[in-house]
Design an enzyme around this catalytic site. Structure first.
Site, PDB file in Angstrom:
ATOM      1  N   HIS A 126      -6.711  -3.524  -7.941  1.00 52.73           N
ATOM      2  CA  HIS A 126      -6.318  -2.985  -6.841  1.00 52.73           C
ATOM      3  C   HIS A 126      -6.838  -3.664  -5.374  1.00 52.73           C
ATOM      4  O   HIS A 126      -7.937  -4.188  -5.147  1.00 52.73           O
ATOM      5  CB  HIS A 126      -6.880  -1.596  -6.190  1.00 52.73           C
ATOM      6  CG  HIS A 126      -6.499  -0.786  -4.966  1.00 52.73           C
ATOM      7  ND1 HIS A 126      -5.313  -0.076  -4.688  1.00 52.73           N
ATOM      8  CD2 HIS A 126      -7.038  -1.080  -3.724  1.00 52.73           C
ATOM      9  CE1 HIS A 126      -5.156   0.064  -3.682  1.00 52.73           C
ATOM     10  NE2 HIS A 126      -6.116  -0.233  -2.927  1.00 52.73           N
ATOM     11  N   CYS A 127      -5.789  -4.497  -4.889  1.00 49.39           N
ATOM     12  CA  CYS A 127      -6.215  -5.250  -3.751  1.00 49.39           C
ATOM     13  C   CYS A 127      -6.269  -4.650  -2.291  1.00 49.39           C
ATOM     14  O   CYS A 127      -5.069  -4.263  -1.953  1.00 49.39           O
ATOM     15  CB  CYS A 127      -4.935  -6.619  -3.618  1.00 49.39           C
ATOM     16  SG  CYS A 127      -5.223  -7.731  -2.683  1.00 49.39           S
TER      17      CYS A 127
END
Lengths: 643, 156
Positions: A126-127
Site C-alpha cells: 500500500h503506497c
C-alpha cells in the site's frame, strides 16, 4: 472511509511534483531552450507528462480488489474450517490463508490491505504517496511512475545545474533562486526515489512482489511465480490489463429456470443409482449385510435392487470421500504385504495388530452414521486394500459382513480380562494409536472366527478359541474407553451400536504401527478411531513430499466430519492447514510438523476424556466440540505471530 | 380433486437448493484457470462431459484473454504513447474476451444448464475466484411423484 490524514502524503507528493516542475518550466526552460538545446525542454516536458499520467493511474486505478464473497460461498462453520489451505503451484506448495474479512481463501499472491480493508490480487504494497494499494492491475503504472520520476528528476536537476553554473555571479536573482530551490527539492528526493526504483527493478526481474520480498516468503526456496527475468519484465509491462472485479455488472438477460428438469442419461436409466462408481459395486455387499442382519430380507443370490436411499447426501459425500481416500490409499498398498505374516501369527488377536497403519486412514475417516451405508463402502475399500496387499480379500469381507451381526452378541458376552494387555499398551506412547486398530482388528478377527464361513481366515482363526475370544476382545474395547492412558481399571461401558459397528469396520487398516504392541483394546475407541482414520498421508507431516492439498481442505473436513470421526483426527494430526480459522494463529507447516506429536497425544488425551455418549451421535455437531477443544489446545500451546 | 392436482402441476416453480463452487486451478501459476474436476453434487444433474466442456471452454477463453503477444504489446505501447487516454476510447482485448465469455455463459445457461435446473454465474462477479453454479430444485410438484426425482436429487 479513510482518515483525512491519509491524504497528506499524496497531496504533498502531488503538490511537490507539480509545483517544482512548473517552476522549472517557467523559470529555467526558456534559458535552456536558448542556450543548451531546443529539444531539451520538450523532452523534459514529455517525461513530465508521463510521470503525471503514471502517477494518476497509480493513484486512481483499482489494484485488483476482490469483491467480498457472498455468505453462501462460505458454507462451513468458521470454527471448523482450517485457517490455511494448501495448493500446489508449479510443484511448490503454497498456502492460501482464510481471509476473515472477505470470507474466502486468498488466492496465491493475494493479500489483505488493512488500510483499504480489502483483498488485492497480486498485492505488492500500500503506497501512501499515491494513497492506493499497488496490485496486479496498477503495478506497471507504479513501476513506470518510479522510473519516469527518476528520469524526470535527473532531467530537472541537470537542467537546473546547467542554469546555475551559468548564472553563478547572479544567484540571488529570481530565476536563479527558483532554479536553486527546484534543484534542491529534486536532489533531496532523488536518492530515495532512485533507491525505490532500483528496488522494484530487482523485484520485477525476480518476479516477486514487495510483500513477498519483505516477508521473506521465497528466501530459501524457489519462487513458483517467476517466469524468468525477461518474461517477468514482459509480464509486468505488457500483460493485458483486466477490468476491475468490483465494477458494475454487465447487462444480462434473465434466465428462466422452469421445472421439470432434464436428467442426465445415466441417471434416467437407474434413478436410484448415483453416478458415483462406488455405489454400484457396493450394492451387493449392502444386500449381503442386510441379509445377515435381517432374516426377513430377500435372498442374497438375486441381484439386489438398490435400497432406498435414506440419506443420499451423506452417502454420496461419503462415497466421494471414499473415492478420494481410495485413490490415496492405493498408493500405500505396498505396505499391505505386511498383513500376510500377520496371518501366521499364533493368536488371532495378534494377527491384525500389525496391519499397516496407512491402510487405516482413508477407509476409516468417512465413518457414516448409517451402518448400512457405511459398510458397503468400507467393504469395498477394504477389499481393495486386501486385494492389493495380497491378503485374502475375503477376510475383510468376512469381517465386515459379520461385524454387524455379531456386534450385539459380542457386546452381550462381556467378561473381564486381565489388566495386562492394557498396561502393555499403555506402556508405549504410540500404543494408544494401535489400541483401536488392535481392538478393532482383533474384534473383527474374533468375529470371523466365531462363524467361519470363509476358509482363508480359518487358518488364523482356528488357532484361537471360538466364541470366548470375542468377548474378551470386546471387553477390552469397553475397558479401554476414554481413560486409556490411565492404568486404573477402565469402566465397562456397553458401547452403543454405531461405535461397535465403526470399530469393526475400522479394524483393518490398523497399524503397521508397533506390531509387537500387545493387544490393548482401547479406551481410545474414541481416540484411536480418529487417529487411525487419518489418511496415511496425514500421518507423517514431516514426510510429506508432494503434499496433496486436499487434506487440509475444508471440503475434506466437511465430508469426514459429517461422520463424526475423521474430523477430529484430522485436526489432531494434520498439518497447520487443518488449523481452524477462527481465532487461531497458525504456524507454518514446518513448525507445526515438528510439534505434531505432542499435540497429537495432547489432543488424544483430551479426546479420551470425552464421555462416550457424545460419540455415537456421529453428527457433525458432535464432532465440533472436540475439534474446538483441539483447536483451543493448539492455540494455547503454540501462539505464534501471524505472518 | 383432479382439478386441484392440475393446478398444482401448473404451478411448478424452482427454488434455489444449493450452490456448487468450482475453484481455481493454480497448478500453472496465477493464470486464470478453473478446475475441471466434476463435482459430486452435480452427479445427478448434468452429464460429466457437458460440464467439462463448459469449463474447458472457459479456461481457453481466459487463456486467450491473458495471452501476452502481439496485441498486448500493441496495446501497451499505444497506451503509453497516448498517455493512457486510449483506455477511454477503445476496448482492450481482455474486455472483449470477457464479453465473449459472458455471452458464452449466457448461451450455456439457456441451452444446457437452465433446462437441468442449474445456473452458472460469471466468474467475474466473484472476482474470478470461483465459478458458481446454482442448483435449483423443483419445488412446485410436491404432490406428484413425477417431480420426486428432481426433488430428491437436489435435496441436499
Amino acid at each position: 472511509m479513510r482518515r483525512s490524514s491519509a491524504y497528506i502524503p499524496v497531496s504533498t507528493a502531488a503538490a511537490l511534483l507539480v509545483t517544482s516542475s512548473t517552476l522549472f518550466f517557467v523559470f529555467t526552460c526558456p534559458w535552456l531552450a536558448e542556450h543548451v538545446s531546443l529539444v531539451f525542454p520538450p523532452c523534459v516536458g514529455i517525461v513530465f507528462l508521463f510521470v503525471m499520467a503514471n502517477f494518476t493511474m497509480a493513484t486512481f486505478m483499482d489494484a485488483g480488489v476482490f469483491p467480498r464473497a457472498n455468505e453462501d460461498e462460505d458454507k462451513d462453520d468458521d470454527f471448523r474450517a482450517p485457517l490455511y489451505k494448501n495448493v500446489e503451484v508449479r510443484g511448490v506448495q503454497v498456502r492460501m490463508k482464510w481471509c476473515a474479512s472477505c470470507h474466502f481463501y486468498r488466492p496465491p499472491r493475494c493479500s489483505h490491505c488493512s488500510v483499504c480493508d480489502h483483498c488485492v490480487e497480486d498485492f505488492d504494497h500500500h503506497c501512501p504517496w499515491v494513497n492506493n494499494c499497488i496490485g496486479r492491475r496498477n503495478y506497471r503504472f507504479f513501476f513506470l511512475f518510479l522510473l519516469s520520476l527518476s528520469l524526470h528528476m535527473v532531467g530537472v536537476f541537470s537542467g537546473g545545474l546547467l542554469y546555475v553554473l551559468d548564472h553563478l555571479e547572479n544567484l540571488w536573482e529570481l530565476h536563479a533562486t527558483v532554479t536553486l530551490v527546484v534543484m534542491s527539492v529534486s536532489g533531496l528526493f532523488f536518492i530515495p526515489v532512485l533507491g525505490l526504483a532500483c528496488f522494484h527493478l530487482v523485484l520485477v526481474a525476480r518476479g516477486r512482489t514487495t510483500n513477498e520480498q519483505v516477508t521473506g516468503k521465497f528466501q530459501g526456496g524457489v519462487n513458483p511465480f517467476t517466469r524468468g527475468c525477461c518474461h517477468n519484465v514482459q509480464f509486468v509491462l505488457f500483460s493485458p490489463i483486466m477490468p476491475r472485479y468490483t465494477g458494475k455488472l454487465s447487462d444480462r438477460l434473465p434466465i428462466r429456470i422452469q421445472p421439470p428438469f432434464h436428467q442426465p442419461e445415466s441417471h434416467k436409466l437407474t434413478p436410484v443409482k448415483s453416478a458415483d462408481n462406488c455405489v454400484s459395486s457396493q450394492t451387493l455387499p449392502v444386500k449381503s449385510l442386510e441379509e445377515v442382519d435381517d432374516p426377513d430380507s430377500e435372498g442374497l443370490t438375486s441381484p439386489p435392487p438398490l435400497p432406498p436411499k435414506p440419506d443420499p447426501v451423506l452417502l454420496k459425500n461419503h462415497l466421494a470421500a471414499l473415492e478420494e481416500s481410495l485413490l490415496q490409499s492405493r498408493a500405500v498398498m505396498p505396505l499391505g504385504h505386511k498383513m500376510n505374516p500377520l496371518l501366521t501369527s499364533e493368536s488371532p488377536t495378534k494377527v491384525l495388530y500389525q496391519v499397516p497403519r496407512d491402510q487405516i486412514g482413508p477407509r476409516i475417516s468417512p465413518l457414516v452414521p448409517q451402518e448400512h451405508a457405511s459398510d458397503p463402502s468400507l467393504l469395498q475399500s477394504e477389499n481393495h486394500a486386501a486385494l492389493q496387499s495380497g491378503a485374502p480379500p475375503v477376510n475383510s469381507l468376512t469381517l465386515n459382513s459379520r461385524s454387524l451381526s455379531l456386534k450385539h452378541s459380542n457386546r452381550r458376552g462381556a467378561e473381564t480380562l486381565g489388566p495386562h494387555p492394557i498396561q502393555s499398551v499403555l506402556s508405549s506412547r504410540t500404543g494408544s494409536l494401535s489400541y483401536d486398530s488392535l481392538l478393532r482388528s482383533a474384534e473383527g478377527v474374533q468375529r470371523v472366527g466365531y462363524q467361519t464361513p470363509f476358509l482363508p481366515m480359518d487358518m488364523s482363526l482356528s488357532r484361537g478359541p471360538g466364541a470366548h475370544n470375542c468377548s474378551p476382545v470386546f471387553m477390552n474395547i469397553s475397558r479401554h474407553s476414554p481413560q486409556h492412558r490411565e492404568p486404573s481399571p477402565v469402566r465397562y461401558d456397553s458401547l452403543p451400536k454405531p461405535i461397535m459397528s465403526s470399530i469393526q469396520e475400522r479394524r483393518e487398516p490398523d497399524e503397521k504401527d508397533k506390531p509387537p504392541l500387545a493387544l490393548g483394546p482401547d479406551a481410545g475407541i474414541y481416540d484411536t478411531p480418529n487417529r487411525h482414520s487419518l489418511p496415511h498421508d496425514f500421518r507423517g507431516p514431516s514426510s510429506r513430499g508432494p503434499t496433496p492439498p486436499a487434506y487440509g481442505s475444508r471440503e475434506f473436513l466437511l465430508s469426514s466430519a459429517a461422520y463424526g470421526y475423521g474430523s477430529r483426527s484430522h485436526l489432531s494430526s494434520s498439518s497447520s492447514s487443518s488449523l481452524t480459522r477462527a481465532p487461531r494463529t497458525a504456524s507454518s507447516p514446518l513448525h507445526f510438523n515438528r510439534s505434531l506429536s505432542p499435540s497429537i497425544y495432547h489432543s488424544l488425551e483430551r479426546q479420551s476424556q470425552l464421555p462416550p455418549s457424545t460419540f455415537p451421535s456421529a453428527l457433525p455437531t458432535s464432532s465440533y466440540g472436540p475439534q474446538k477443544a483441539l483447536a483451543f489446545i493448539r492455540g494455547e500451546e503454540r501462539p505464534q505471530p501471524e505472518l | 380433486m383432479a382439478d386441484f392436482h392440475n393446478l398444482q402441476e401448473l404451478r411448478h416453480s424452482a427454488s434455489l437448493a444449493n450452490k456448487v463452487f468450482i475453484q481455481r486451478d493454480y497448478t500453472d501459476g496465477t493464470i486464470c484457470k478453473f478446475q475441471t474436476k466434476f463435482p459430486s453434487e452435480l452427479d445427478s444433474r448434468i452429464e460429466r462431459t457437458l460440464f467439462e466442456d463448459t469449463v474447458k471452454t472457459l479456461n481457453n477463453y481466459y487463456a486467450e484473454a491473458e495471452k501476452i503477444g502481439g496485441q498486448s504489446y500493441l496495446e501497451g505501447c499505444l497506451a503509453c504513447l497516448t498517455v493512457y487516454l486510449i483506455f477511454l476510447c477503445i476496448e482492450t482485448r481482455y474486455e472483449k474476451v470477457l464479453k465473449k465469455i459472458s455471452r458464452y455463459i449466457q448461451e450455456q445457461n439457456e441451452k444446457i444448464y437452465a433446462p437441468r435446473g442449474l445456473l452458472i454465474t460469471d466468474p467475474i462477479e466473484r472476482g474470478m475466484r470461483v465459478i458458481e453454479i446454482s442448483v435449483y430444485e423443483d419445488r412446485g410438484s410436491s404432490g406428484s411423484s413425477s417431480g420426486s426425482s428432481t426433488t430428491s436429487s437436489s435435496g441436499r
